[in-house]
Design a protein around this motif. Structure first.
Motif, PDB file in Angstrom:
ATOM      1  N   VAL A 165       0.812  -1.228   0.000  1.00  0.00           N
ATOM      2  CA  VAL A 165       0.000   0.000   0.000  1.00  0.00           C
ATOM      3  C   VAL A 165       0.845   1.278   0.000  1.00  0.00           C
ATOM      4  O   VAL A 165       0.599   2.177  -0.818  1.00  0.00           O
ATOM      5  CB  VAL A 165      -0.981  -0.002   1.191  1.00  0.00           C
ATOM      6  N   PRO A 166       1.848   1.424   0.901  1.00  0.00           N
ATOM      7  CA  PRO A 166       2.637   2.666   0.886  1.00  0.00           C
ATOM      8  C   PRO A 166       3.315   2.923  -0.456  1.00  0.00           C
ATOM      9  O   PRO A 166       3.343   4.063  -0.933  1.00  0.00           O
ATOM     10  CB  PRO A 166       3.671   2.441   1.999  1.00  0.00           C
ATOM     11  N   ALA A 167       3.864   1.868  -1.069  1.00  0.00           N
ATOM     12  CA  ALA A 167       4.529   2.036  -2.355  1.00  0.00           C
ATOM     13  C   ALA A 167       3.534   2.428  -3.439  1.00  0.00           C
ATOM     14  O   ALA A 167       3.825   3.286  -4.288  1.00  0.00           O
ATOM     15  CB  ALA A 167       5.243   0.737  -2.742  1.00  0.00           C
ATOM     16  N   ALA A 168       2.360   1.814  -3.410  1.00  0.00           N
ATOM     17  CA  ALA A 168       1.335   2.141  -4.400  1.00  0.00           C
ATOM     18  C   ALA A 168       0.860   3.583  -4.242  1.00  0.00           C
ATOM     19  O   ALA A 168       0.721   4.318  -5.223  1.00  0.00           O
ATOM     20  CB  ALA A 168       0.155   1.177  -4.270  1.00  0.00           C
ATOM     21  N   LEU A 169       0.634   3.995  -2.987  1.00  0.00           N
ATOM     22  CA  LEU A 169       0.206   5.371  -2.737  1.00  0.00           C
ATOM     23  C   LEU A 169       1.286   6.360  -3.157  1.00  0.00           C
ATOM     24  O   LEU A 169       0.988   7.424  -3.723  1.00  0.00           O
ATOM     25  CB  LEU A 169      -0.129   5.548  -1.254  1.00  0.00           C
ATOM     26  N   ALA A 170       2.546   5.997  -2.855  1.00  0.00           N
ATOM     27  CA  ALA A 170       3.648   6.877  -3.230  1.00  0.00           C
ATOM     28  C   ALA A 170       3.710   7.064  -4.736  1.00  0.00           C
ATOM     29  O   ALA A 170       3.959   8.155  -5.238  1.00  0.00           O
ATOM     30  CB  ALA A 170       4.972   6.306  -2.714  1.00  0.00           C
ATOM     31  N   SER A 171       3.459   5.997  -5.453  1.00  0.00           N
ATOM     32  CA  SER A 171       3.478   6.071  -6.912  1.00  0.00           C
ATOM     33  C   SER A 171       2.339   6.947  -7.422  1.00  0.00           C
ATOM     34  O   SER A 171       2.528   7.772  -8.321  1.00  0.00           O
ATOM     35  CB  SER A 171       3.351   4.664  -7.511  1.00  0.00           C
TER      36      SER A 171
END
Length: 202
Positions: free
Chosen positions: A47-53
């Motif tokens: 989730v954090p990586a997806a949101l960051a993207s």
């Protein structure tokens, strides 16, 4: 969503990475239900990586060497910790015939941290998701969110299968302590190698 997105995502998810190795280790050591917790934790860690993207923060890791190095070495230390944890008695892969729900939250949390502390995941999403964004999309953020959710759903499904396969081999392993000892060493060495590989990432 295009077929090429699903095929590419499936290949990426199937490749043995830290999440796959962790889910397999938990499946062998604690059984299928525990492997579900591991799979769920690894998926949440995306989730954090997806949101960051989606919101563009992953660009910070790409442009800031300091930010990347900090997250990278936290990830390296955690992978080395995982390797030592597997080797020591009572670690995450401690195998016994008793199946208990105790520690499921801890298993899921560990799986989450494994992915959160991997800066390459944010860079992967930054490079991966935009390739499948429909041309002229009215709401790019929403489209990227849909792609990210589809990737996470696929990750969870594949990891559950990996965990189930590992759990099926559990009874065989329980009856052969020497086999489990070698498997634990192999998993520990794999986590150590993944940590060393991450440490060498620019």
């Amino acid at each position: 969503m295009a077929l090429d997105f699903f095929l590419t995502s499936l290949i990426v998810v199937l490749l043995p990475g830290t999440g796959v190795i962790y889910t397999l280790a938990i499946g062998l050591g604690r059984g299928f239900r525990a492997s579900l917790a591991a799979a769920l934790g690894c998926t949440i860690g995306i989730v954090p990586a997806a949101l960051a993207s989606i919101i563009g923060l992953a660009a910070l890791l790409h442009t800031s060497a300091v930010a990347f190095q900090i997250i990278k070495y936290l990830g390296v230390l955690y992978l080395f910790y995982m390797a030592l944890s597997i080797l020591r008695d009572g670690g995450g892969m401690d195998v016994n015939a008793e199946k208990t729900s105790k520690g499921y939250l801890r298993i899921a949390t560990t799986g989450t941290l494994i992915n959160v502390l991997n800066p390459k995941l944010s860079l992967f999403f930054l490079a991966f998701l935009p390739q499948f964004l429909p041309a002229g999309a009215a709401n790019p953020g929403l489209e990227l969110a849909k792609l990210a959710l589809a990737f996470m759903a696929m990750t969870l499904a594949v990891f559950v299968v990996y965990g189930a396969c590992a759990a099926l081999a559990r009874d065989y392993v329980i009856r052969r302590p020497s086999v489990m000892a070698w498997i634990k060493r192999c998993f520990a060495a794999t986590f150590g190698a993944l940590g060393a590989k991450l440490a060498l990432t620019d």
